[in-house]
Design a protein around this motif. Structure first.
Motif, PDB file in Angstrom:
ATOM      1  N   ARG A 219       8.756   3.647  -2.731  1.00  0.00           N
ATOM      2  CA  ARG A 219       9.005   3.546  -4.159  1.00  0.00           C
ATOM      3  C   ARG A 219       7.746   3.719  -5.008  1.00  0.00           C
ATOM      4  NH1 ARG A 219      13.604   4.299  -2.626  1.00  0.00           N
ATOM      5  NH2 ARG A 219      15.355   2.876  -2.917  1.00  0.00           N
ATOM      6  N   THR A 220       6.562   3.598  -4.401  1.00  0.00           N
ATOM      7  CA  THR A 220       5.321   3.718  -5.166  1.00  0.00           C
ATOM      8  C   THR A 220       4.773   5.137  -5.186  1.00  0.00           C
ATOM      9  OG1 THR A 220       4.049   3.121  -3.194  1.00  0.00           O
ATOM     10  CG2 THR A 220       4.652   1.335  -4.702  1.00  0.00           C
ATOM     11  N   ARG A 221       5.455   6.058  -4.557  1.00  0.00           N
ATOM     12  CA  ARG A 221       4.951   7.421  -4.504  1.00  0.00           C
ATOM     13  C   ARG A 221       4.815   8.023  -5.899  1.00  0.00           C
ATOM     14  NH1 ARG A 221       8.072  12.168  -1.279  1.00  0.00           N
ATOM     15  NH2 ARG A 221       9.616  11.677  -2.885  1.00  0.00           N
ATOM     16  N   GLY A 222       5.772   7.736  -6.778  1.00  0.00           N
ATOM     17  CA  GLY A 222       5.693   8.260  -8.140  1.00  0.00           C
ATOM     18  C   GLY A 222       4.467   7.767  -8.879  1.00  0.00           C
ATOM     19  N   LEU A 223       4.078   6.495  -8.662  1.00  0.00           N
ATOM     20  CA  LEU A 223       2.875   5.963  -9.291  1.00  0.00           C
ATOM     21  C   LEU A 223       1.635   6.671  -8.759  1.00  0.00           C
ATOM     22  CD1 LEU A 223       1.353   3.918 -11.047  1.00  0.00           C
ATOM     23  CD2 LEU A 223       1.480   2.304  -9.138  1.00  0.00           C
ATOM     24  N   LEU A 224       1.594   6.935  -7.458  1.00  0.00           N
ATOM     25  CA  LEU A 224       0.476   7.661  -6.872  1.00  0.00           C
ATOM     26  C   LEU A 224       0.333   9.036  -7.521  1.00  0.00           C
ATOM     27  CD1 LEU A 224      -1.688   8.124  -4.663  1.00  0.00           C
ATOM     28  CD2 LEU A 224       0.167   8.905  -3.182  1.00  0.00           C
ATOM     29  N   TYR A 225       1.438   9.746  -7.673  1.00  0.00           N
ATOM     30  CA  TYR A 225       1.403  11.076  -8.273  1.00  0.00           C
ATOM     31  C   TYR A 225       0.954  11.005  -9.733  1.00  0.00           C
ATOM     32  CZ  TYR A 225       4.149  12.640  -4.203  1.00  0.00           C
ATOM     33  OH  TYR A 225       4.576  12.931  -2.935  1.00  0.00           O
ATOM     34  N   ALA A 226       1.499  10.046 -10.466  1.00  0.00           N
ATOM     35  CA  ALA A 226       1.136   9.913 -11.879  1.00  0.00           C
ATOM     36  C   ALA A 226      -0.348   9.596 -12.033  1.00  0.00           C
ATOM     37  CB  ALA A 226       1.985   8.830 -12.542  1.00  0.00           C
ATOM     38  N   ALA A 227      -0.867   8.693 -11.193  1.00  0.00           N
ATOM     39  CA  ALA A 227      -2.279   8.324 -11.275  1.00  0.00           C
ATOM     40  C   ALA A 227      -3.179   9.508 -10.938  1.00  0.00           C
ATOM     41  CB  ALA A 227      -2.576   7.148 -10.347  1.00  0.00           C
ATOM     42  N   GLY A 228      -2.757  10.323  -9.969  1.00  0.00           N
ATOM     43  CA  GLY A 228      -3.529  11.519  -9.641  1.00  0.00           C
ATOM     44  C   GLY A 228      -3.562  12.500 -10.792  1.00  0.00           C
ATOM     45  N   ALA A 229      -2.443  12.644 -11.489  1.00  0.00           N
ATOM     46  CA  ALA A 229      -2.389  13.543 -12.641  1.00  0.00           C
ATOM     47  C   ALA A 229      -3.207  12.999 -13.807  1.00  0.00           C
ATOM     48  CB  ALA A 229      -0.940  13.766 -13.059  1.00  0.00           C
ATOM     49  N   VAL A 230      -3.172  11.685 -14.014  1.00  0.00           N
ATOM     50  CA  VAL A 230      -3.982  11.070 -15.067  1.00  0.00           C
ATOM     51  C   VAL A 230      -5.463  11.301 -14.786  1.00  0.00           C
ATOM     52  CG1 VAL A 230      -4.739   8.846 -16.004  1.00  0.00           C
ATOM     53  CG2 VAL A 230      -2.297   9.346 -15.786  1.00  0.00           C
ATOM     54  N   ARG A 231      -5.861  11.112 -13.552  1.00  0.00           N
ATOM     55  CA  ARG A 231      -7.259  11.336 -13.173  1.00  0.00           C
ATOM     56  C   ARG A 231      -7.683  12.770 -13.504  1.00  0.00           C
ATOM     57  NH1 ARG A 231     -10.026  13.214  -8.534  1.00  0.00           N
ATOM     58  NH2 ARG A 231     -12.000  12.127  -8.136  1.00  0.00           N
ATOM     59  N   ALA A 232      -6.847  13.745 -13.142  1.00  0.00           N
ATOM     60  CA  ALA A 232      -7.161  15.143 -13.436  1.00  0.00           C
ATOM     61  C   ALA A 232      -7.206  15.395 -14.934  1.00  0.00           C
ATOM     62  CB  ALA A 232      -6.146  16.056 -12.759  1.00  0.00           C
ATOM     63  N   ALA A 233      -6.280  14.789 -15.667  1.00  0.00           N
ATOM     64  CA  ALA A 233      -6.213  15.007 -17.113  1.00  0.00           C
ATOM     65  C   ALA A 233      -7.480  14.506 -17.802  1.00  0.00           C
ATOM     66  CB  ALA A 233      -4.984  14.319 -17.696  1.00  0.00           C
ATOM     67  N   THR A 234      -8.016  13.380 -17.353  1.00  0.00           N
ATOM     68  CA  THR A 234      -9.236  12.866 -17.989  1.00  0.00           C
ATOM     69  C   THR A 234     -10.400  13.826 -17.796  1.00  0.00           C
ATOM     70  OG1 THR A 234      -9.872  11.580 -16.018  1.00  0.00           O
ATOM     71  CG2 THR A 234      -8.519  10.469 -17.680  1.00  0.00           C
ATOM     72  N   ALA A 235     -10.477  14.485 -16.646  1.00  0.00           N
ATOM     73  CA  ALA A 235     -11.554  15.439 -16.399  1.00  0.00           C
ATOM     74  C   ALA A 235     -11.412  16.684 -17.266  1.00  0.00           C
ATOM     75  CB  ALA A 235     -11.572  15.832 -14.920  1.00  0.00           C
ATOM     76  N   HIS A 236     -10.185  17.012 -17.649  1.00  0.00           N
ATOM     77  CA  HIS A 236      -9.932  18.180 -18.503  1.00  0.00           C
ATOM     78  C   HIS A 236      -9.949  17.822 -19.989  1.00  0.00           C
ATOM     79  CE1 HIS A 236      -8.815  21.454 -15.668  1.00  0.00           C
ATOM     80  NE2 HIS A 236      -8.560  20.453 -14.850  1.00  0.00           N
ATOM     81  N   GLY A 237     -10.011  16.543 -20.305  1.00  0.00           N
ATOM     82  CA  GLY A 237      -9.974  16.141 -21.704  1.00  0.00           C
ATOM     83  C   GLY A 237      -8.590  16.195 -22.312  1.00  0.00           C
ATOM     84  N   VAL A 238      -7.549  16.132 -21.478  1.00  0.00           N
ATOM     85  CA  VAL A 238      -6.156  16.165 -21.935  1.00  0.00           C
ATOM     86  C   VAL A 238      -5.648  14.740 -22.073  1.00  0.00           C
ATOM     87  CG1 VAL A 238      -3.812  16.917 -21.359  1.00  0.00           C
ATOM     88  CG2 VAL A 238      -5.757  18.417 -20.881  1.00  0.00           C
ATOM     89  N   ARG A 239      -4.919  14.464 -23.139  1.00  0.00           N
ATOM     90  CA  ARG A 239      -4.506  13.086 -23.420  1.00  0.00           C
ATOM     91  C   ARG A 239      -3.028  12.822 -23.180  1.00  0.00           C
ATOM     92  NH1 ARG A 239      -7.571  11.261 -28.902  1.00  0.00           N
ATOM     93  NH2 ARG A 239      -6.519   9.323 -28.324  1.00  0.00           N
ATOM     94  N   THR A 240      -2.297  13.820 -22.677  1.00  0.00           N
ATOM     95  CA  THR A 240      -0.887  13.626 -22.341  1.00  0.00           C
ATOM     96  C   THR A 240      -0.608  14.234 -20.981  1.00  0.00           C
ATOM     97  OG1 THR A 240      -0.203  13.706 -24.666  1.00  0.00           O
ATOM     98  CG2 THR A 240       1.509  14.059 -23.010  1.00  0.00           C
ATOM     99  N   VAL A 241       0.044  13.471 -20.118  1.00  0.00           N
ATOM    100  CA  VAL A 241       0.484  13.950 -18.811  1.00  0.00           C
ATOM    101  C   VAL A 241       2.003  14.020 -18.826  1.00  0.00           C
ATOM    102  CG1 VAL A 241       0.648  13.418 -16.356  1.00  0.00           C
ATOM    103  CG2 VAL A 241      -1.512  13.077 -17.563  1.00  0.00           C
ATOM    104  N   HIS A 242       2.547  15.182 -18.513  1.00  0.00           N
ATOM    105  CA  HIS A 242       3.992  15.359 -18.489  1.00  0.00           C
ATOM    106  C   HIS A 242       4.526  15.171 -17.070  1.00  0.00           C
ATOM    107  CE1 HIS A 242       3.041  17.675 -22.246  1.00  0.00           C
ATOM    108  NE2 HIS A 242       4.064  16.945 -22.656  1.00  0.00           N
ATOM    109  N   ILE A 243       5.546  14.332 -16.948  1.00  0.00           N
ATOM    110  CA  ILE A 243       6.246  14.139 -15.681  1.00  0.00           C
ATOM    111  C   ILE A 243       7.698  14.553 -15.907  1.00  0.00           C
ATOM    112  CG2 ILE A 243       6.870  12.519 -13.862  1.00  0.00           C
ATOM    113  CD1 ILE A 243       4.544  10.816 -14.591  1.00  0.00           C
ATOM    114  N   PRO A 244       8.051  15.802 -15.611  1.00  0.00           N
ATOM    115  CA  PRO A 244       9.391  16.300 -15.954  1.00  0.00           C
ATOM    116  C   PRO A 244      10.469  15.774 -14.999  1.00  0.00           C
ATOM    117  CG  PRO A 244       7.777  18.089 -15.665  1.00  0.00           C
ATOM    118  CD  PRO A 244       7.204  16.861 -15.054  1.00  0.00           C
ATOM    119  N   GLU A 245      11.426  15.079 -15.549  1.00  0.00           N
ATOM    120  CA  GLU A 245      12.572  14.568 -14.784  1.00  0.00           C
ATOM    121  C   GLU A 245      13.750  14.463 -15.727  1.00  0.00           C
ATOM    122  OE1 GLU A 245      14.268  14.185 -11.825  1.00  0.00           O
ATOM    123  OE2 GLU A 245      12.720  12.816 -11.060  1.00  0.00           O
ATOM    124  N   ASN A 246      14.866  15.076 -15.367  1.00  0.00           N
ATOM    125  CA  ASN A 246      16.031  15.016 -16.257  1.00  0.00           C
ATOM    126  C   ASN A 246      16.426  13.571 -16.523  1.00  0.00           C
ATOM    127  OD1 ASN A 246      18.649  14.291 -14.526  1.00  0.00           O
ATOM    128  ND2 ASN A 246      17.310  15.566 -13.256  1.00  0.00           N
TER     129      ASN A 246
END
Length: 441
Positions: A219-246
């Protein structure tokens, strides 16, 4: 007898246990990929702030703890007591009561377990040098990309946006499905009007040395993925991470009482994103806040599929994606297929494709209405039948996992209602499919 629970700790560079207790270490080899390939800054264009490194470390530790603590060892074979110790660079920020409360509540919402977090100061750590890239090489958007229908639809839509700066897609490796994920990425970008880059991350767990099978629920896999994307976003200077799910799967209303709360996946539920954003608000630097959002929160599966077609994709591109919760290719001796056709995500997928294009050519392993299957393989199909024959009210939307403040309850309920209509359409199509067979047997 009181369940003592599991005590797990992530060592720092000095390797000393946090306390005098029976702690089990979660070492770097807990992951199959070497540490440098995961946390090295060679693939990122700028510095990652310490708080984002801390978030990724605690998400990785949580993911491994989730796999090492077997549910079948607990009295009710589900609810665990997990004490987790993780070293943090920004220890002062993470020790604040509001942060600890948000984080513990987030984990309980995701897994249904009782978590005690011991966030201690990191000792012996060292900062990595970042490779600073020019602004034009930095992404203006960041999104998770799984190889599923929803992420494909979002990626294809944003790849055609009027923007000269790159779209960064963060993909995590799915076991035995890497070639499929690459094919879906190619489909998302084949008509791109802007640069699109892919950050591939591999976080497959290793065994814990006991020889026992790891906990199958994750159940924590989604948090792992989100945290990895947040980490990448900070290096790019992006302030929004999109997690597409209907929206209908993000809300994921339980089909039966036995599937309530964390017994159903809550990785993109509005409550989960609200808690994660509360953590981000509390630990990030003032004025540099980053948010995680679901761009498809108000769309059904069928509407997301239609968006993908409108973005120029062919139905065959949609049919080559991954939706399954139990991919057959992961089971020993099974055919190399991505979708079983029987689990609830596959049923929602079927209904969405049918709604969007009138047909579904996905090569499923089985169909619930055309094969002679054992009762255990038809569990989701029968649960869906029960759910569709039972009335669903706004009160039902609130009784499982409460919606966070500010959520438009009418819009959320409307998403579920439209999704039920799509699933009912699948049920009607199944009845028509089965009827000729019944007459000829």
């Amino acid at each position: 007898m009181t369940d003592p629970g599991c005590h797990l700790w992530w060592p720092d560079a000095l390797g000393s246990p946090p306390h005098d207790a029976p702690w089990t270490p979660i070492r770097t080899p807990a992951f199959q990929r070497r540490e440098h390939h995961t946390t090295g800054l060679h693939r990122l264009p700028g510095r990652v702030p310490d708080w984002a490194e801390d978030l990724f470390r605690v998400a990785r530790a949580t993911f491994i703890a989730d796999k090492y603590a077997r549910r079948h060892h607990t009295p009710d074979r589900w609810t665990r007591r997990i004490t987790l110790s993780v070293p943090m660079t920004e220890h002062g920020r993470w020790q604040r009561p509001d942060v600890l409360d948000h984080l513990a509540t987030l984990l309980q919402t995701l897994t249904g377990d009782f978590w005690t977090l011991d966030l201690r100061p990191l000792k012996g750590g060292h900062a990595q040098e970042a490779m600073i890239a020019p602004d034009e090489k930095r992404a203006s958007e960041v999104a998770l990309f799984s190889g599923g229908l929803d992420s494909l639809s979002w990626a294809a839509t944003r790849a055609r946006a009027d923007d000269s700066r790159p779209l960064l897609l963060v993909m995590f490796h799915e076991i035995n499905l890497k070639s499929l994920q690459r094919g879906v990425y190619a489909a998302a970008t084949h008509r791109s009007t802007r640069p699109v880059s892919l950050l591939w991350m591999d976080q497959r767990p290793n065994g814990d040395g006991t020889g026992q099978r790891l906990e199958p629920s994750s159940r924590t896999r989604g948090l792992l993925y989100a945290a990895g994307a947040v980490r990448a976003a900070t290096a790019h200077g992006v302030r929004t991470v999109h997690i597409p799910e209907n929206g209908q799967v993000a809300l994921n209303p339980p089909l039966t009482a036995a599937r309530s709360a964390a017994l159903s996946t809550r990785s993109v539920h509005p409550a989960t994103l609200h808690r994660l954003n509360a953590v981000l608000d509390a630990v990030s630097d003032p004025g540099t806040g980053i948010r995680v959002v679901n761009p498809w929160a108000l769309r059904t599966k069928g509407e997301v599929c239609r968006q993908a077609l409108d973005a120029g994709l062919h139905p065959c591109h949609l049919e080559a994606t991954l939706s399954c919760g139990r991919p057959p290719t992961r089971r020993k001796g099974r055919p190399p297929l991505a979708n079983c056709g029987l689990c609830f995500p596959c049923l929602v997928r079927r209904s969405g494709l049918l709604h969007a294009s009138g047909t579904d050519g996905t090569p499923y392993e089985r169909s619930p209405w055309s094969d002679s299957l054992s009762p255990d393989r038809l569990t989701d199909w029968r649960a869906l039948e029960h759910w569709l024959r039972t009335s669903y009210t706004p009160a039902d939307l609130l009784t499982d996992t409460p919606l966070p403040p500010g959520t438009d309850r009418e819009q959320a309920f409307d998403v579920i209602t439209r999704g039920r209509e799509e699933l009912a359409g699948l049920w009607s199509a199944a009845a028509r499919e089965a009827s000729p067979r019944q007459h000829t047997t």
